[in-house]
Enzyme design. Structure first.
Site, PDB file in Angstrom:
ATOM      1  CD  GLN A   1      -2.814  -1.357  -0.095  1.00  0.00           C
ATOM      2  OE1 GLN A   1      -3.766  -0.381  -0.015  1.00  0.00           O
ATOM      3  NE2 GLN A   1      -2.605  -2.362  -0.710  1.00  0.00           N
TER       4      GLN A   1
ATOM      5  CB  ALA B   1     -11.528   0.612   2.954  1.00  0.00           C
ATOM      6  CG  HIS B   2      -7.405   0.267   0.088  1.00  0.00           C
ATOM      7  ND1 HIS B   2      -6.410  -0.577  -0.292  1.00  0.00           N
ATOM      8  CD2 HIS B   2      -8.659  -0.311  -0.208  1.00  0.00           C
ATOM      9  CE1 HIS B   2      -7.064  -1.456  -0.842  1.00  0.00           C
ATOM     10  NE2 HIS B   2      -8.163  -1.209  -0.896  1.00  0.00           N
ATOM     11  CG  ASN B   3      -6.811   4.194  -2.666  1.00  0.00           C
ATOM     12  OD1 ASN B   3      -6.567   3.258  -2.659  1.00  0.00           O
ATOM     13  ND2 ASN B   3      -6.108   5.369  -2.865  1.00  0.00           N
TER      14      ASN B   3
END
Lengths: 346, 346, 346
Positions: free
Chosen positions: A203, A244-246
């Site tokens: 990541q 969560a990511h993004n």
């Protein structure tokens, strides 16, 4: 509860601070805040919701914050202003014993890497770790046991309570409040499958928090896979929330406890997500969306308004009968349509 | 698993401890507990649930805890008593290697503020922080990496595992067990909106935990806005639970993992909330309410009993058909009523 | 985001690493990864999903990872191979600045108990605690503020980010990645009731994690009551997940954020649980089960496939009408059956 270290003020000082009209003794000294019902004679109460009007006549408070039109009903001194709830918020910060503590400097047990840049009046608590390349703005407070990962930047006036983790390369704006146990910048959940097993996707993105962001206890905001996870200005995040990511959250949005937002979803400005709400990944919620508690959102929402899913609790015996029918719902609907048709046909 | 450091006992010692009738060799030494199925000849097993009766004939245990009426069926030594499950609980604590460790004192790496009051035989682990004004009762264990905020009080015999955070001004009763990563006393989620942005309401209340409270890993209990958040005696809270500001939980209630309770809700005594249950804010649940897993409660419950919401999982293809019908449910009901009317009319 | 410390590679080096066919300048140097849309001329992009094919013609990337059949469409240099998403995963790890950091050794502020066994090139970060009897394999990284409880074993190549808690007697395989705030081995939730109050059941089992396990931020895996909680090889667990005592998860399964699994449930191999899914206790899910987000599973699933429950969000006004009908569902079904009968009868 009036804290032993709470500062005290006169009603006159409060009226000036709040720009309120005081009717009563300006010299009277008060030492805290309480509800109309619980206030003792050295405390200020407030009336911000008509539901509590019934508690006004019997209050023992030193003074009450209320709107001018209710002033005549008040049996004690009063501070009249347009928005008593906002005034209560302002007073709560005034009476906060944490706010008046002098900064503690760098505790000798803290480990601050050489080359970390610390602003004026920064506090780094006992057992905290500040890694290499970190920048802390003026008056930042890093609580006991916190870890600030390499190359992260934290803006002026931000306060990290005890045992907060900020991972490497995270950017946090000014006046942030991060509560204990929260984690900013852990890895997003990304893996490629080769048909037999998982391969980690490193990541490589970061997390960017705007100004005036608050993050509750034990919440987690994951770092982006390639680009960053972005939290706007004045976004308020409660405890036990997972982002969560993004994900992107627009300015002024508020997320209640236990919310979970899956990867790459974009939430607009001025949105409000109730407790336990779940948003699937890759969705868009436009500005001004409200979602009620424990709802599941699996499609984008492009129109402001209030959205819901689920069903409320009922007695278990009744629920069992209905829940089993849910599995027959499509069948029931088809049978109904057949009946309608035969009725019309007959 | 028999832990290498587990203490050992003779069956005679166990019979005395449990006030049980021993049928078998009082001098036989045992070193642990296991299920009827898994027990090795140096372990004690128990039969507390008729579903496991089938495992009794083949057990290799040194002895079995069971009720007198099943005694004759037992192929090995036995300890007869009225409630074998309670006896299993008592034995589990006897065999717990943690319970028999000598207290470790104050680790040289711990930071204990001057003026903190520590009782007899208190242990403060490595890297822990005890702030000013804290009181720790006799035999309190503060694990490695814990932070105890200013002016908090922790009652005698309480154990905080590693990396627990207790914020300032929190009161914890006797014999509490707080698991790693939990946070007691982070800010409640309170903001006033001015039409454009949020203004923080400082959370001036505290958290009060009664005696014999257990809080699981990564759970959070927020401090009150004005008054306190109050957790009664003998309340058991599992992992990943979120309890918002000013919630009250009655004595002897149990909350399973991932429960979320919104602000100011009051839960009665002897309540049980299943995993993932969500309670809206400002509700009242009377004593003796049970809510099954993942139910959403949006209204007060004033009658004891079991309550539920939601629907169980089914195959996705079947579910899609039914879930889409849910959105037509009101329409279906109206059409059914029309048909009934036309039928009667015809 | 290209991290300042990211390593750089030539396209030729990448082609060799990935066993790809390079069409373009082997000497061109690149310093990071990005999407087709965002890539700058010093970055590599990838095309793994046809949905992004539209971004290929306009990309400014130095080179693109794609399948051979799309090669002709690529306006820049290309790396052709069968599975571009797997290749992207491999490159992401190559460009990860964390991966190339030299191990930091034992920080002077860390507390490592005498008799702990540390392998080669182990790193123990500032303020970390390694208790007695612990074994750390070669190249294990224990981040700042971590606590490793007595007698735990962590396999070679595992990385614990900051503020992770591993309780006593936990066994972790090789190449594990544990994110900040997670807790491995807190007590399971076990109590016996005597009719009036709760009695703790000491949790005497442990936790065993296989090789290549990843656990997200703030997740918790509880220790077993008697036997162990067992997580298989290559199991990937996201943030805010709760796994109760004596759960077993089969190899290669993946659990998204906020999943909760109650005690003694067994999940098979190659299962995928969506965000917020809840599994009741004592269930069995066979291999190859997928459960969609926020579903509640209360019965065992013995056939591979996709399973779901719940209903998606809709406008609140519409939802209110339908949700109230849910409480009448059994009644509606009975009325429909009566109508059908009377229709047939007439």
């Amino acid at each position: 509860m009036t804290h032993p270290d709470s500062p005290t003020f006169t009603l006159g000082e409060l009226a000036e601070q709040l720009d309120a009209r005081l009717v009563g003794d300006a010299g009277r000294r008060v030492s805290g805040l309480a509800t109309l019902r619980d206030a003792t004679p050295d405390q200020v109460a407030f009336l911000a919701n008509r539901a509590y009007f019934k508690d006004l006549p019997g209050t023992r408070a030193a003074a009450v914050l209320l709107t001018p039109e209710l002033g005549e009903e008040c049996p004690v001194a009063r501070l009249e202003l347009a928005n008593p709830y906002l005034a209560y918020a302002a007073l709560s910060r005034l009476f906060d014993p944490l706010a008046s503590r002098a900064p503690g400097g760098i505790h000798p047990s803290a480990v601050v890497a050489e080359g970390a840049r610390l602003g004026e009046r920064v506090e780094v608590g006992p057992q905290a770790v500040v890694e290499a390349g970190v920048t802390l703005g003026d008056e930042v407070v890093v609580g006991p046991g916190c870890v600030i990962g390499a190359d992260s930047r934290i803006g002026a006036g931000s306060r990290l309570h005890a045992n907060v983790t900020v991972c490497h390369g995270v950017v946090i704006g000014e006046r942030a409040i991060l509560h204990s146990g929260c984690v900013i910048g852990g890895d997003g959940f990304g893996f490629a499958h080769d048909g037999a097993r998982w391969h980690k996707i490193a990541q490589l993105g970061g997390v960017v928090l705007g100004d005036d962001v608050e993050v509750g206890s034990c919440s987690s905001i994951d770092r982006g896979a390639l680009g960053d996870t972005v939290i706007g200005n004045d976004v308020k995040i409660d405890s036990q929330v997972q982002i969560a990511h993004n994900v992107q959250i627009g300015d002024h949005s508020a997320l209640a406890g236990c919310v979970g937002i899956a990867g790459s979803t974009r939430v607009g400005k001025h949105c409000m997500l109730g407790g336990g709400v779940g948003l699937s990944g890759h969705l868009t919620l436009c500005d001004g969306v409200q979602v009620t508690g424990m709802s599941l959102v699996t499609n984008s929402i492009l129109e402001p308004g209030v959205y819901s899913s689920g069903t409320g609790a009922m007695k278990n015996a009744q629920w069992r009968k209905n829940a089993v029918r849910f599995k027959q719902l499509d069948d029931l609907a088809k049978r109904l349509a057949r009946l309608e048709k035969s009725g019309r046909g007959g």
